[in-house]
Write an enzyme that holds these catalytic residues in place. Structure first.
Site, mmCIF file in Angstrom:
data_model
loop_
_atom_site.group_PDB
_atom_site.id
_atom_site.type_symbol
_atom_site.label_atom_id
_atom_site.label_comp_id
_atom_site.label_asym_id
_atom_site.label_seq_id
_atom_site.Cartn_x
_atom_site.Cartn_y
_atom_site.Cartn_z
ATOM 1 N N HIS A 177 0.822 -1.204 0.000
ATOM 2 C CA HIS A 177 0.000 0.000 0.000
ATOM 3 C C HIS A 177 0.858 1.256 0.000
ATOM 4 O O HIS A 177 2.094 1.202 0.013
ATOM 5 C CB HIS A 177 -0.931 -0.010 1.217
ATOM 6 N N CYS A 193 2.766 -3.592 7.182
ATOM 7 C CA CYS A 193 3.076 -4.526 6.095
ATOM 8 C C CYS A 193 4.121 -3.911 5.176
ATOM 9 O O CYS A 193 5.206 -3.583 5.622
ATOM 10 C CB CYS A 193 1.797 -4.859 5.336
#
Length: 287
Positions: A177, A193
């Site tokens: 992302h 992440c």
């Protein structure tokens, strides 16, 4: 696949709080400038994105490992595959035999909790974010005030886009992302992440189809493909063989020219907790 000619395409909470918070999260650093500059490469200039404007990336954050670039690729993955190396903090989009576009990434602890193969089965523009129960349990002072989640936007820790990885039809809770904190790219953070500059994730989002294969390297695979790396006091990593960069970093640290990144993270966490407590007091009318 990413083309050679790269395309141009009121925060409510305190920035120090929101930047510390993603389920793929990051710790806050200095925000990048909003205006474009001649020192910023075209692909990292400010760009419109529907009704929003993506800020230009501060050129200070665009070191050699962070800035996207074409590289030779010797891994076994087929063209079209995205390869994530959370240890070397690099992401490759394999575009043809022996060639890939390489990106710098930021990695949280969750980014090292998954390895192996997956597919992208969901793509979201300006994704919302909600802290997990485990995050709230482990750090209630920081994550408790946002238990209800945050709507999507440039002030959301997931940034402008998110790619969701699935395995055997099930969500792995592993994400690739964007970020509201471009200074974190290339560094490790306490949670999260895999994140890229917003400009990079927007272009990758546009070029990536559902069903795209993703390979996340293990530590052993990273060592075999990239060799050992060393984390500098600045928080960035360099190949262990880069003795010049390692010596220069140590000399700057000893001279007091840079602050150790682990200390920076601790100070930012404390500031984020204070912001969370202030927000909670405002919500309950205790101020």
């Amino acid at each position: 696949m990413l083309s050679v000619s790269l395309r141009r395409h009121a925060i409510v909470l305190p920035v120090v709080l929101v930047a510390a918070l993603a389920g793929c999260a990051q710790q806050p650093m200095t925000p990048a400038t909003v205006s474009s500059s001649s020192a910023v490469p075209p692909e990292y200039q400010s760009r419109p994105d529907e009704d929003r404007v993506i800020p230009a990336v501060n050129p200070h954050y665009l070191n050699e490992r962070n800035r996207r670039r074409w590289v030779d690729y010797t891994g076994p993955e087929e063209p079209g595959t995205i390869v994530v190396d959370p240890y070397a903090r690099l992401l490759y989009h394999v575009v043809s035999p022996g060639r890939a576009m390489r990106f710098g990434i930021a990695v949280g602890k969750a980014g090292k909790g998954f390895s192996g193969n997956a597919v992208i089965s969901r793509k979201v523009e300006y994704p919302s974010w909600t802290p997990t129960k485990n995050m709230i349990r482990n750090d209630p002072d920081l994550y408790g005030p946002l238990a209800g989640g945050l709507p999507g936007g440039l002030d959301n820790p997931l940034g402008a886009r998110a790619l969701y990885l699935y395995r055997n039809g099930k969500d792995t809770y592993y994400r690739i992302h964007g970020t509201m904190d471009p200074s974190s790219i290339g560094r490790a953070t306490s949670a999260g992440c895999i994140r890229l500059f917003n400009q990079d994730i927007i272009d990758m989002f546009d070029e990536t189809e559902l069903g795209t294969r993703v390979k996340v390297r293990s530590r052993e695979e990273s060592l075999a493909m990239e060799g050992p790396v060393v984390e500098l006091h600045t928080g960035y990593v360099v190949p262990a063989a880069d003795a010049e960069a390692i010596a220069a970093d140590q000399a700057a640290y000893e001279a007091g020219q840079i602050q150790d990144y682990s200390q920076v993270e601790q100070e930012q966490h404390e500031a984020a907790v204070a912001s969370a407590e202030e927000r909670e007091a405002q919500l309950h009318g205790t101020n």
